[in-house]
Each structure stands twice: as C-alpha cells, then as structure tokens.
Design a protein around this motif. Sequence first.
Motif, short mmCIF file in Angstrom:
data_model
loop_
_atom_site.label_atom_id
_atom_site.label_comp_id
_atom_site.label_asym_id
_atom_site.label_seq_id
_atom_site.Cartn_x
_atom_site.Cartn_y
_atom_site.Cartn_z
N ASP A 71 0.83 -1.21 0.00
CA ASP A 71 0.00 0.00 0.00
C ASP A 71 0.87 1.25 0.00
O ASP A 71 1.96 1.27 0.55
N ILE A 121 -4.05 4.34 -1.96
CA ILE A 121 -5.24 4.46 -1.12
C ILE A 121 -6.12 5.61 -1.61
O ILE A 121 -7.34 5.49 -1.68
N SER A 141 -5.37 -4.30 -0.35
CA SER A 141 -4.69 -4.91 -1.48
C SER A 141 -4.40 -6.37 -1.20
O SER A 141 -4.29 -6.79 -0.06
#
Length: 103
Positions: A44, A49, A102
């Motif tokens: 991430d 995001i 994810s």
Amino acid sequence: MKKESIAYIFTFFLVLLAITFVVSYTDKAESLDNFQQVTIENGDSLWEIAERFQDKSNISRQDFVKWVQDNNNLHSTLVKPGDIVFVPIEKKHNVQLNQLASD
C-alpha cells in the motif's frame, strides 16, 4: 513593582498559549473520530489508497494525500504495513475497508 507587572503579563500569555494548544490538540483528535481508518497492508501507498477512495471523496488524489499527511502527522508519503491512518472519508459512508485492502 514594574517587574511584577511584566511577570504577570508574561505568565498570562504563557497560560493563554498553553490553553490554546490544548484546545486545538483536543479538537483535532475529536474531529478525526468522524473519519475512516485504514490499516496499511503490504504494497500500500498513500497514492494507491487515494485512488481506491477516489469515488468516495470529493477531492483530488494530491489533496487526499496531503490531508492524510497533515492529519496523521506524517512527514512523507511512506507508510509501513500495520500503520493505521485516518482518511478523509466520513464514517457515515460505511466503506467496507476489507474490500479495499490490497491482495
């Protein structure tokens, strides 16, 4: 007598500054309670995001990342797995965060 007056004025301003700091810190902490939290997973990034939440926020990805940095006291866009950050999505949206994680 003049030194005492200066000391009282100085003390007054120090107390006023301390109260202002406490109120602003408390207000910020309370206001973040209304926003979603995201636990950072492997791979991430704040930019990723921001892209995932793009349909839930009314701000650009750049503004999203800046908001996350400012409100989570981050000095860069680097985050580690396990970090928890607030994002500019109000809780009332009821976003399924586990669906956004994810793989």
